[in-house]
Design a protein around this motif. Structure first.
Motif, PDB file in Angstrom:
ATOM      1  N   SER A   1       4.053 -48.541 -45.419  1.00 19.75           N
ATOM      2  CA  SER A   1       3.465 -48.139 -46.656  1.00 19.75           C
ATOM      3  C   SER A   1       1.965 -47.787 -46.766  1.00 19.75           C
ATOM      4  O   SER A   1       1.521 -46.811 -46.908  1.00 19.75           O
ATOM      5  N   PRO A   2       1.356 -49.138 -46.651  1.00 26.62           N
ATOM      6  CA  PRO A   2      -0.021 -48.847 -46.716  1.00 26.62           C
ATOM      7  C   PRO A   2      -0.965 -48.159 -45.796  1.00 26.62           C
ATOM      8  O   PRO A   2      -2.020 -47.689 -45.881  1.00 26.62           O
ATOM      9  N   THR A   3      -0.269 -48.075 -44.625  1.00 23.21           N
ATOM     10  CA  THR A   3      -0.704 -46.972 -43.658  1.00 23.21           C
ATOM     11  C   THR A   3      -1.383 -45.641 -43.969  1.00 23.21           C
ATOM     12  O   THR A   3      -1.875 -44.911 -43.734  1.00 23.21           O
ATOM     13  N   PHE A   4      -0.362 -45.236 -45.173  1.00 21.70           N
ATOM     14  CA  PHE A   4      -0.452 -43.927 -45.695  1.00 21.70           C
ATOM     15  C   PHE A   4      -0.930 -43.821 -47.247  1.00 21.70           C
ATOM     16  O   PHE A   4      -0.664 -42.931 -48.000  1.00 21.70           O
ATOM     17  N   SER A   5      -1.620 -45.129 -47.671  1.00 19.44           N
ATOM     18  CA  SER A   5      -1.776 -45.066 -49.179  1.00 19.44           C
ATOM     19  C   SER A   5      -3.175 -44.305 -49.202  1.00 19.44           C
ATOM     20  O   SER A   5      -3.918 -43.831 -48.568  1.00 19.44           O
ATOM     21  N   ASN A   6      -3.558 -44.003 -50.596  1.00 17.41           N
ATOM     22  CA  ASN A   6      -4.759 -43.208 -50.910  1.00 17.41           C
ATOM     23  C   ASN A   6      -5.879 -43.815 -50.277  1.00 17.41           C
ATOM     24  O   ASN A   6      -6.918 -43.085 -49.835  1.00 17.41           O
ATOM     25  N   GLY A   7      -6.120 -45.207 -50.478  1.00 18.54           N
ATOM     26  CA  GLY A   7      -7.318 -45.608 -50.087  1.00 18.54           C
ATOM     27  C   GLY A   7      -7.314 -45.672 -48.480  1.00 18.54           C
ATOM     28  O   GLY A   7      -8.494 -45.211 -48.024  1.00 18.54           O
ATOM     29  N   GLN A   8      -6.302 -45.732 -47.635  1.00 15.62           N
ATOM     30  CA  GLN A   8      -6.426 -45.421 -46.203  1.00 15.62           C
ATOM     31  C   GLN A   8      -6.931 -44.110 -45.849  1.00 15.62           C
ATOM     32  O   GLN A   8      -7.709 -43.682 -44.834  1.00 15.62           O
ATOM     33  N   LEU A   9      -6.195 -43.107 -46.625  1.00 19.08           N
ATOM     34  CA  LEU A   9      -6.654 -41.477 -46.457  1.00 19.08           C
ATOM     35  C   LEU A   9      -8.045 -41.285 -46.627  1.00 19.08           C
ATOM     36  O   LEU A   9      -8.722 -40.350 -45.844  1.00 19.08           O
ATOM     37  N   LYS A  10      -8.502 -42.110 -47.629  1.00 16.53           N
ATOM     38  CA  LYS A  10     -10.305 -41.820 -48.094  1.00 16.53           C
ATOM     39  C   LYS A  10     -10.739 -42.347 -46.423  1.00 16.53           C
ATOM     40  O   LYS A  10     -12.021 -41.700 -46.384  1.00 16.53           O
ATOM     41  N   GLN A  11     -10.328 -43.335 -46.062  1.00 15.76           N
ATOM     42  CA  GLN A  11     -11.204 -43.756 -44.718  1.00 15.76           C
ATOM     43  C   GLN A  11     -11.033 -42.693 -43.578  1.00 15.76           C
ATOM     44  O   GLN A  11     -11.972 -42.500 -42.602  1.00 15.76           O
ATOM     45  N   VAL A  12     -10.249 -41.999 -43.434  1.00 11.69           N
ATOM     46  CA  VAL A  12      -9.720 -40.969 -42.405  1.00 11.69           C
ATOM     47  C   VAL A  12     -10.361 -39.550 -42.658  1.00 11.69           C
ATOM     48  O   VAL A  12     -10.390 -38.902 -41.751  1.00 11.69           O
ATOM     49  N   VAL A  13     -10.755 -39.363 -43.798  1.00 12.28           N
ATOM     50  CA  VAL A  13     -11.199 -37.854 -44.160  1.00 12.28           C
ATOM     51  C   VAL A  13     -12.507 -37.772 -43.311  1.00 12.28           C
ATOM     52  O   VAL A  13     -12.614 -36.552 -42.869  1.00 12.28           O
TER      53      VAL A  13
END
Length: 519
Positions: free
Chosen positions: A137-149
């Motif tokens: 689940s943490p792989t697709f968290s909002n925090g992780q999404l910010k890093q891949v933007v």
């Protein structure tokens, strides 16, 4: 004079034929009385093959729609010798996916997964699934999404250049091919930290291997034989014929395994992609990316196994491959359907363009500003309503269970027909029309929440939903503010859809593209 030996010869022959007839009946006919014993209606199955001809000719999506219209809220059919129950009643669906999830925790599997998919979250059961769901689940968290933007933004620049070349050449083109390469680039860089630029390198082995896998047609292989006789599944798998699924995965499996080995030896790079998060994942009580529907299911499990579980290399490989192939197929097809819909609805396309210019202007799309593109979000939701790439959800009851007025048999494929529900005039008048206004807050509030399930519902809903919507909206915002799409001579309307499990355009989605402002 009567010869008593003749009596024994006739009797022996009779016995042989009797045994043969009983065997044929027991194997080829009796199993097809199973659903009838539960009072579940459905089409008459053929001996030995059940309703396979119907499924092969109409496809999963259209056959479910047909059966739902003909038999109503619940209908049964046979996938070869294996029973399936289609549930169309929305309250029953809510119980199956959420309220009674503990009884329907697992996905139905005709055959146990083999090879790399044994350890995939998609096929995992019971505690194994709970452990992986929590760790992933943490792989697709909002925090992780910010890093891949920033990684997505870089790939989008390549896609814009690609569309620019097509616009300058004034050629008709298949958008599924262009967007498929974009999607693969996004997944490879956000999941594996690998930049392949498949838009410029279409002959890249990774690209070719993905295409081989997603174009695999189950009905053109030897696999349907195993729906009639289970042991044939193991024979097909053991012999590894050229048309089997395992042969299409060899390069992808090696790619994932090599990436894992490299990450374990290279300690210098500071990567925060999905592969690295999976390598570092461990059970603890600090996972804030679990939503309410999941937390009740996972809370006790986390306390039991805290700090004792992490993902194995096989589990990482299996899930990385699941994300790669699943994300490639679903995202690229959805974007193609979105642009096709806007090409045939120019008013909607212009409204999206004006919204993008008013909200984002010339800024790079990111996680924050695309959230403000409300009309684009409505268009995307309507696309997913009309063309849900995952046309069905599957569950299995571990025992006979009463749901509503019906008893669902144990170890039966329980099918939630997403495509059928999304295209039902009962919930969406004129379902064949593209009407984004169906997804205004007011309109959504008038419908049952289970009339819309493009990413599933409940604890086993799609983990990659937020990433998929983010990259789709970022790409749409970047492309639609610079380019305009219109139908061409090869454009189909309606689109001919494939007869496979995933919904995609059978002949591609052909369009014209021009630069904004060009006369």
């Amino acid at each position: 004079m009567f010869d008593i030996s003749e009596l024994f010869q006739v009797s022996a022959s009779t016995v042989v034929w009797t045994i043969f007839i009983i065997t044929v009946f027991a194997y080829g006919i009796w199993p097809y009385t199973y659903l009838k014993r539960y009072g579940i209606p459905g089409p008459i199955p053929l001996p030995f093959i059940g309703n396979l001809p119907l499924l092969a000719s109409m496809g999963e999506a259209q056959s479910a729609l047909y059966l739902s219209k003909r038999f109503g809220r619940i209908a049964g059919y046979y996938f070869g010798r294996y029973p399936a129950v289609i549930v169309n009643d929305l309250d029953m669906i809510q119980k199956i996916l959420v309220t009674d999830n503990s009884s329907f925790c697992n996905r139905y599997q005709i055959f146990p997964p083999k090879g790399v998919f044994v350890n995939s979250i998609f096929f995992a059961k019971n505690d194994h699934w709970k452990m992986m769901r929590y760790l992933l689940s943490p792989t697709f968290s909002n925090g992780q999404l910010k890093q891949v933007v920033p990684l997505i933004q870089k790939v989008i620049m390549n896609a814009k250049n690609n569309f620019g070349e097509l616009a300058d050449q004034e050629q008709e083109f298949d958008i599924t091919t262009v967007v498929g390469r974009f999607t693969l680039d996004v997944i490879s860089t956000t999941a594996f930290g690998v930049e392949i630029d498949s838009q410029k390198n279409p002959n890249c082995p990774l690209v070719k291997s993905c295409l081989k896998f997603v174009k695999f047609n189950i009905f053109s292989s030897l696999i349907p034989l195993s729906f009639i006789c289970r042991p044939l599944w193991y024979l097909v798998d053991f012999l590894r014929f050229p048309g089997t699924l395992e042969n299409k995965l060899d390069y992808l499996v090696s790619f994932c395994q090599d990436t894992i080995k490299f990450r374990k030896t290279d300690k210098t790079a500071n990567r925060r992609d999905m592969m690295q998060l999976m390598l570092e994942a461990r059970m603890n009580n600090n996972n804030t990316s679990i939503d309410e529907e999941e937390s009740a299911s996972l809370k006790d499990f986390v306390s039991k196994y805290q700090d004792t579980q992490s993902l194995t290399d096989k589990e990482i490989t299996s899930n990385a491959l699941t994300f790669l192939v699943g994300g490639y197929e679903t995202t690229s097809s959805t974007f193609a359907f979105l642009i096709h819909s806007l090409a045939f609805n120019q008013d909607a396309q212009e409204k999206v363009y004006k919204e993008i210019m008013n909200v984002i202007g010339e800024e790079l799309p990111n996680q924050d500003n695309v959230r403000e593109l409300m009309y684009l979000d409505m268009c995307l939701s309507e696309t997913l309503r009309k063309y849900p790439v995952v046309t069905r959800l599957n569950r299995e009851a571990d025992e006979d269970i009463k749901v509503g007025d019906w008893t669902i048999p144990s170890y039966t494929d329980v099918v939630i027909p997403v495509y059928s529900i999304h295209n039902s005039p009962e919930y969406y008048p004129d379902p064949e029309k593209f009407i984004p206004e169906r997804f205004t807050p007011e309109a959504k509030g008038t419908r049952h929440p289970y009339t819309y399930m493009p990413f599933g519902k409940g604890p086993r809903s799609c983990l990659g939903m937020r990433l998929a919507r983010l990259e789709l909206k970022m790409l749409a915002a970047s492309i639609l503010r610079e380019f305009k799409f219109t139908p061409c001579s090869k454009t189909e309307d309606p689109i001919q859809l494939t007869q496979l499990f995933f919904l995609r355009a059978k002949n591609g989605v052909w369009l014209n593209v021009t630069r904004r402002g060009k006369a």
